[in-house]
Scaffold this active site. Structure first.
Site, PDB file in Angstrom:
ATOM      1  N   GLU A 107      -4.798   7.734  -3.162  1.00  0.00           N
ATOM      2  CA  GLU A 107      -5.259   6.458  -2.618  1.00  0.00           C
ATOM      3  C   GLU A 107      -5.539   5.449  -3.747  1.00  0.00           C
ATOM      4  O   GLU A 107      -5.420   4.252  -3.544  1.00  0.00           O
ATOM      5  CB  GLU A 107      -6.500   6.707  -1.751  1.00  0.00           C
TER       6      GLU A 107
ATOM      7  N   HIS B 290       0.833  -1.206   0.000  1.00  0.00           N
ATOM      8  CA  HIS B 290       0.000   0.000   0.000  1.00  0.00           C
ATOM      9  C   HIS B 290       0.870   1.259   0.000  1.00  0.00           C
ATOM     10  O   HIS B 290       0.730   2.126  -0.872  1.00  0.00           O
ATOM     11  CB  HIS B 290      -0.920  -0.024   1.224  1.00  0.00           C
ATOM     12  N   GLU B 291       1.766   1.352   0.955  1.00  0.00           N
ATOM     13  CA  GLU B 291       2.628   2.541   1.034  1.00  0.00           C
ATOM     14  C   GLU B 291       3.528   2.612  -0.191  1.00  0.00           C
ATOM     15  O   GLU B 291       3.823   3.698  -0.693  1.00  0.00           O
ATOM     16  CB  GLU B 291       3.453   2.544   2.330  1.00  0.00           C
TER      17      GLU B 291
ATOM     18  N   HIS C 282       1.653   4.406  -2.850  1.00  0.00           N
ATOM     19  CA  HIS C 282       1.694   5.859  -2.619  1.00  0.00           C
ATOM     20  C   HIS C 282       3.044   6.419  -3.053  1.00  0.00           C
ATOM     21  O   HIS C 282       3.132   7.462  -3.700  1.00  0.00           O
ATOM     22  CB  HIS C 282       1.521   6.169  -1.121  1.00  0.00           C
TER      23      HIS C 282
HETATM   24 CO    CO Z   1      -3.289   5.182   1.895  1.00  0.00          CO
END
Ligand code: CO
Length: 504
Positions: free
Chosen positions: A295, A265-266, A269
């Protein structure tokens, strides 16, 4: 020969870069605070951050910058990118001008009280402790909406701070689709036999998890020469410019879910931030578009890629080799189903990728109605619990696990939650387009080659920064506005297979 306009534009760019320097210095201090700051450094650190924040505010609202922006906005010979930067910066500048000092001081005072009382209320699991401070906060937020102005709904003024241009009138039909289509689908899933996952909670030593996480980031294309990973209590990504984008993760030795998907997830980003144009540093076109689009990048990697069968075809063998005692007897198919369990639960941050959106739907409705004034703060727990029953069919045993679980309202961040769902819906729509445009995408991912996907994201999304609005970006990439159907199609295909449902 440099023209007068070019000179003015250059001055504007310098001012914006100065502002970015200060803001990134704040980010460095914040990053350090979450990772390495020794205990005794905390109080001085708060002062340092507050001083820099004041300086950033002065730069962002300076008359000099305002003059440059007004001059440039009247120029006709700017190119498309320059024009977009000037328009965007001027609009941000004008929004900042709307706040008077008295309001800013009140907001900052109420925010710190609100946060403190939320902490106490959560510890005691008693909403009534939080209620008076939150009432004040909602009152201030309603004033803020009037201060900022809006065309249709006061809540739009708050949405705009996180998702520029987003409107309540867009979100209502979107979340109506979530309600109408997802509730029944999750119910169908709940009627099927549940997948097992007890092996995910065995002992997974820290060092090996850490190593696996680094390898996954590497494979995704995260540039370790332009960033690093550290450990923090809550995983996050922070950027000091596209050549220094840091990620953090958290490891639980008795929960394998934790580290892997927070890394991915990170990482998603971070890839977005690393893909922003270095030469547009400090300018809107060198900055991320919106929280929803940010996101969309993290969730595309986390869910559409990181919870897919092709991804685990590429990586499961290595994971098994790292933890043979736990995973030797769990085959790929079983593991794939395990990491995609759908089960209604109380806590938003632990929710699966389908029921997650009910958590957001509930918060969105409550926020909108608080701002309209159609519900009262004191009624939040009762409304919350009733909606959890209605949408997720679960009973909320306490305020701590209910309406006190998230920090956002205590910070005054109303209008933030919808961006999480928008992220997933954009991700689904973007990903189906990537599948169309990269014909062998699945084959490449199965072979651990994520480059074609990253290249596609860079070309279609990252390099543009704020050049487009979110709506225009979505249209530019997929030919249409954000549509919930893409998420639903994705969900039906994936979970229909996992839970053996008949797909219509
Ligand atoms: Co996020």
């Amino acid at each position: 020969m440099i023209t007068a306009v070019e000179k003015t534009y250059k001055l504007y760019q310098e001012k914006m870069q100065e502002l970015a320097d200060v803001n990134h210095a704040i980010s460095v201090l914040n990053w350090d605070q979450e990772t390495y700051l020794p205990q005794k450094g905390a109080s001085l650190r708060a002062q340092q951050i507050s001083t820099l924040t004041k300086i950033a505010h002065q730069l962002a609202t300076s008359e000099e910058l305002g003059d440059l922006l007004h001059q440039l906005s009247e120029q006709e010979n700017l190119n498309e990118w320059e024009r977009r930067n000037v328009t965007e910066s001027l609009s941000a500048y004008q929004k900042k001008q709307k706040y008077n000092t008295e309001f800013v001081v009140r907001l900052s005072k109420v925010t710190s009280e609100c946060y403190q009382s939320w902490l106490k209320a959560r510890t005691a699991s008693d909403f009534s402790i939080f209620q008076p401070a939150l009432e004040e906060m909602i009152q201030l937020k309603r004033e803020e909406c009037e201060l900022l102005g809006y065309d249709e709904h006061p809540y739009d003024a708050l949405l705009d701070q996180f998702e520029p241009g987003e409107k309540t009138s867009n979100l209502l039909p979107l979340f109506k689709d979530v309600h109408q289509q997802l509730v029944d689908f999750v119910k169908e899933i709940s009627d099927r036999s549940q997948v097992e996952d007890q092996w995910m909670y065995k002992y997974y030593p820290k060092d090996k998890q850490w190593q696996f996480g680094l390898e996954v980031l590497e494979q995704m294309g995260y540039d370790f020469k332009a960033g690093r990973q550290d450990v923090s209590a809550h995983p996050f990504t922070t950027s000091f410019g596209s050549n220094d984008v840091r990620v953090t993760t958290r490891i639980d030795e008795y929960n394998l879910y934790e580290m892997i998907w927070s890394c991915i997830h990170e990482g998603g980003h971070a890839l977005y931030e690393q893909g922003l144009k270095q030469e547009d540093y400090g300018l809107p076109t060198g900055n991320y578009l919106s929280l929803g689009i940010h996101e969309s990048q993290s969730r595309l990697w986390e869910n559409n890629v990181g919870r897919s069968l092709p991804f685990w075809k590429a990586n499961y063998k290595r994971l098994q080799e790292a933890f043979p005692e736990n995973l030797q007897t769990v085959d790929l198919e079983k593991f794939y189903k395990t990491v995609n369990i759908v089960k209604p639960s109380l806590i938003r941050t632990n929710a699966d990728e389908l029921t997650y959106h009910f958590h957001i739907l509930i918060r969105f409705l409550i926020e909108k109605e608080l701002i309209e004034g159609s519900i009262k703060v004191k009624d939040i727990p009762q409304i919350w619990n009733q909606k959890y029953k209605e949408y997720l069919n679960i009973d909320v045993p306490s305020d701590k696990e209910g309406c006190l679980q998230d920090i956002h309202w205590s910070h005054g961040s109303l209008g933030y939650f919808p961006t999480y769902s928008l992220g997933s819906f954009y991700a689904a729509q973007f990903y189906q387009q990537a599948e169309k445009e990269i014909p062998d995408l699945e084959y490449q991912i199965t072979n651990g080659n994520m480059r074609p996907l990253l290249q596609w994201l860079r070309t279609k999304i990252h390099q543009y920064g704020k050049f487009y609005t979110a709506e225009d970006l979505c249209i530019a990439i997929t030919g249409e506005k954000l549509t919930f159907q893409y998420f639903m199609d994705y969900a039906k295909k994936k979970y229909g297979y996992i839970y053996g449902l008949k797909t219509k």
